[in-house]
Enzyme design. Structure first.
Site, mmCIF file in Angstrom:
data_model
loop_
_atom_site.group_PDB
_atom_site.id
_atom_site.type_symbol
_atom_site.label_atom_id
_atom_site.label_comp_id
_atom_site.label_asym_id
_atom_site.label_seq_id
_atom_site.Cartn_x
_atom_site.Cartn_y
_atom_site.Cartn_z
ATOM 1 N N LYS A 172 62.187 34.777 86.456
ATOM 2 C CA LYS A 172 62.255 35.911 87.382
ATOM 3 C C LYS A 172 61.471 37.079 86.810
ATOM 4 O O LYS A 172 61.221 37.184 85.596
ATOM 5 C CB LYS A 172 63.707 36.326 87.637
ATOM 6 N N ASP A 207 72.281 37.657 84.240
ATOM 7 C CA ASP A 207 71.191 37.174 85.094
ATOM 8 C C ASP A 207 71.465 35.798 85.701
ATOM 9 O O ASP A 207 70.745 35.367 86.601
ATOM 10 C CB ASP A 207 69.874 37.097 84.303
#
Length: 280
Positions: free
Chosen positions: A8, A133
């Site tokens: 990401k 995350d």
């Protein structure tokens, strides 16, 4: 079972407060990119065995993929074992959530293998015990993430935009970056509403010009080289650059593949972990 664990980037990262337990309260826009680790997971009789193509990656309890498998097995009383091979492409300690992506991939794979009845939301809640995350990595795409990462709002897909990703030859400790961040000294915060509007309109120009990561205040001041990389990419035609997460990886958006390729070729000569990819 073979599964891809996608990296990401942060299109924005804001710190809006701090909880009593010391965790920072975040508001950030996350985006999946087409850079991934390959996770091969197989059932075994018992135990958790991790192996990896990178010798510097721990394969014991320190590995987030190990923690994910262990947590899943304890939570759902799985008495069998797993053999996990990680083919690592995502740089380590880079701000790209490589470890979290691996953990999310393992949770999803084990759900499919052992407990397909478990809801995705449950997997996300489980993932939060491993890292902030992990819930986002289990969802992927374009999303607004708030709280400590557990509040996830899906946004319009901001896909197929070209970017060059550069990871310098050193890592950064996320814990240390947050420790050295003084919230009261943050002068400019991301305009999250404007960025979400740009995403809804698929407006790369507006988004690239207004990306903001408040953790740059800490990491860029300690590693001046990152400012130079960002400026170089702008000079080569990038629409905007930003550091991802706590760094040190920086990325740049391009609206022209030729310019992106020239940037990639030049950066790759100096920084081995340089990638040309897209948002997905």
């Amino acid at each position: 079972m073979l599964i891809k664990a996608y990296a990401k980037i942060n299109l924005s990262l804001d710190v809006v407060g701090k909880r009593e337990d010391g965790y920072h309260i975040l508001k950030m826009i996350m985006q999946t990119i087409d850079l991934y680790d390959l996770i091969n997971i197989k059932k075994t009789c018992k135990g958790i065995n991790i192996s990896c193509n990178r010798q510097y990656v721990p394969t014991d309890e320190r590995n987030l993929a190990y923690k994910a498998a262990d947590l899943f097995m304890k939570t759902y009383d799985v008495n069998e074992g797993v053999d996990i091979y990680i083919k690592k492409y995502i740089p380590v300690a880079a701000g790209l959530a490589g470890g979290s992506a691996d953990a999310a991939a393992v949770l999803k794979a084990m759900k499919s293998m052992y407990r397909p009845d478990v809801k995705d939301e449950e997997i996300m809640r489980l993932g939060l015990n491993i890292g902030s995350d992990v819930p986002y990595c289990a969802v992927g795409g374009t999303a607004l993430c708030e709280g400590i990462g557990e509040e996830i709002t899906r946004l319009n897909n901001f896909k197929n935009h070209i970017l060059v990703v550069v990871k310098p030859p050193f890592g950064v400790s996320t814990k240390e970056v947050y420790k050295n961040l003084d919230i009261n000294k943050i002068k400019r915060h991301p305009n999250t509403k404007l960025l979400i509007s740009a995403i809804e309109e698929n407006n790369l120009h507006t988004l690239a010009r207004n990306m903001k990561n408040v953790l740059e205040n800490v990491t860029l001041s300690k590693h001046i080289i990152l400012k130079g990389i960002k400026q170089e990419m702008i000079n080569m035609g990038a629409k905007g650059t930003l550091m991802s997460g706590s760094g040190p990886t920086v990325f740049a958006f391009f609206d022209d593949m030729l310019k992106a390729q020239i940037c990639y070729d030049k950066m790759k000569k100096r920084y081995r972990e340089t990638f040309i990819t897209r948002t997905i």
